[in-house]
Design a protein around this motif. Sequence first.
Motif, PDB file in Angstrom:
ATOM      1  N   SER A  91      61.012  48.375  20.117  1.00 49.31           N
ATOM      2  CA  SER A  91      60.505  49.745  20.165  1.00 49.31           C
ATOM      3  C   SER A  91      60.375  50.191  21.619  1.00 49.31           C
ATOM      4  O   SER A  91      60.265  49.369  22.534  1.00 49.31           O
ATOM      5  CB  SER A  91      59.146  49.848  19.463  1.00 49.31           C
ATOM      6  N   ALA A  92      60.371  51.496  21.808  1.00 55.68           N
ATOM      7  CA  ALA A  92      60.247  52.049  23.158  1.00 55.68           C
ATOM      8  C   ALA A  92      58.880  51.771  23.764  1.00 55.68           C
ATOM      9  O   ALA A  92      58.741  51.695  24.977  1.00 55.68           O
ATOM     10  CB  ALA A  92      60.521  53.552  23.130  1.00 55.68           C
ATOM     11  N   GLU A  93      57.868  51.614  22.912  1.00 59.47           N
ATOM     12  CA  GLU A  93      56.508  51.367  23.413  1.00 59.47           C
ATOM     13  C   GLU A  93      56.383  49.988  24.057  1.00 59.47           C
ATOM     14  O   GLU A  93      55.617  49.800  24.998  1.00 59.47           O
ATOM     15  CB  GLU A  93      55.484  51.489  22.279  1.00 59.47           C
ATOM     16  N   GLU A 110      58.937  48.596  28.126  1.00 60.73           N
ATOM     17  CA  GLU A 110      58.551  48.504  29.539  1.00 60.73           C
ATOM     18  C   GLU A 110      57.645  47.301  29.805  1.00 60.73           C
ATOM     19  O   GLU A 110      57.773  46.642  30.831  1.00 60.73           O
ATOM     20  CB  GLU A 110      57.878  49.792  29.991  1.00 60.73           C
ATOM     21  N   CYS A 169      66.460  55.380  32.882  1.00 61.71           N
ATOM     22  CA  CYS A 169      67.362  55.550  31.739  1.00 61.71           C
ATOM     23  C   CYS A 169      68.308  56.708  32.018  1.00 61.71           C
ATOM     24  O   CYS A 169      67.973  57.648  32.728  1.00 61.71           O
ATOM     25  CB  CYS A 169      66.564  55.844  30.473  1.00 61.71           C
ATOM     26  N   LEU A 229      67.456  60.404  27.026  1.00 63.46           N
ATOM     27  CA  LEU A 229      66.342  60.140  26.111  1.00 63.46           C
ATOM     28  C   LEU A 229      66.852  60.130  24.689  1.00 63.46           C
ATOM     29  O   LEU A 229      67.690  60.957  24.339  1.00 63.46           O
ATOM     30  CB  LEU A 229      65.252  61.194  26.280  1.00 63.46           C
ATOM     31  N   PRO A 230      66.393  59.271  23.843  1.00 62.98           N
ATOM     32  CA  PRO A 230      65.510  58.147  24.125  1.00 62.98           C
ATOM     33  C   PRO A 230      66.257  57.038  24.859  1.00 62.98           C
ATOM     34  O   PRO A 230      67.482  56.938  24.773  1.00 62.98           O
ATOM     35  CB  PRO A 230      65.063  57.690  22.737  1.00 62.98           C
ATOM     36  N   CYS A 231      65.537  56.216  25.547  1.00 63.68           N
ATOM     37  CA  CYS A 231      66.149  55.157  26.352  1.00 63.68           C
ATOM     38  C   CYS A 231      66.875  54.121  25.497  1.00 63.68           C
ATOM     39  O   CYS A 231      67.901  53.598  25.905  1.00 63.68           O
ATOM     40  CB  CYS A 231      65.084  54.441  27.188  1.00 63.68           C
ATOM     41  N   ARG A 240      68.556  54.332  22.739  1.00 66.57           N
ATOM     42  CA  ARG A 240      69.576  54.803  21.805  1.00 66.57           C
ATOM     43  C   ARG A 240      70.826  53.917  21.924  1.00 66.57           C
ATOM     44  O   ARG A 240      71.034  53.292  22.977  1.00 66.57           O
ATOM     45  CB  ARG A 240      69.916  56.256  22.080  1.00 66.57           C
ATOM     46  N   GLY A 262      72.999  53.414  25.204  1.00 65.03           N
ATOM     47  CA  GLY A 262      72.241  53.971  26.316  1.00 65.03           C
ATOM     48  C   GLY A 262      72.270  53.001  27.492  1.00 65.03           C
ATOM     49  O   GLY A 262      72.293  51.790  27.323  1.00 65.03           O
ATOM     50  N   ALA A 274      68.939  53.406  15.885  1.00 62.93           N
ATOM     51  CA  ALA A 274      68.206  54.300  16.782  1.00 62.93           C
ATOM     52  C   ALA A 274      66.728  54.286  16.410  1.00 62.93           C
ATOM     53  O   ALA A 274      66.385  54.289  15.229  1.00 62.93           O
ATOM     54  CB  ALA A 274      68.750  55.708  16.701  1.00 62.93           C
ATOM     55  N   PRO A 275      65.824  54.238  17.430  1.00 65.60           N
ATOM     56  CA  PRO A 275      64.384  54.203  17.116  1.00 65.60           C
ATOM     57  C   PRO A 275      63.882  55.490  16.546  1.00 65.60           C
ATOM     58  O   PRO A 275      64.352  56.532  16.719  1.00 65.60           O
ATOM     59  CB  PRO A 275      63.755  53.916  18.493  1.00 65.60           C
TER      60      PRO A 275
END
Length: 133
Positions: free
Chosen positions: A48-50, A53, A79, A82-84, A86, A89, A132-133
């Motif tokens: 997940s994007a959360e 990082e 990135c 957006l979203p990073c 994808r 990406g 994709a998220p």
Amino acid sequence: MVEFVYLGVLMLVPLIYLVLMVSRLQAGAFATTQAAREAGRAFVTATSAETAEARANAAARIAFEDQGFRGGTSLVIDCDGLPCLRPEGRVEVTATVTVPLPLVPSFARRLVPLEIPVTARHLSTVDRFRNAP
């Protein structure tokens, strides 16, 4: 005999310092290269994007600490859209460490820099077949 010992010490001390300095710079190069690579891989394989990082920062911290750098490090993640996370990406990771020169005396601080920044970049691509998220 005295001249040999005098000249030997006179030439050996700068040579030992040169080896110490080059070995610390090489450790900095290893640390930044590995940190950028592993942070990029950890980022693009996150679920997940959360969490991406945090995973990248943890991977970079491990790489920096592996070479003995606990401070003076930074990690920048960029990135291309957006979203990073994808599919296909691109994520560019820049790792920087500031390598302090060993044994620099205080009277030479004006002439010789005390720290040398070492930077590495790595471009990672998110898997094409990722959901994709």
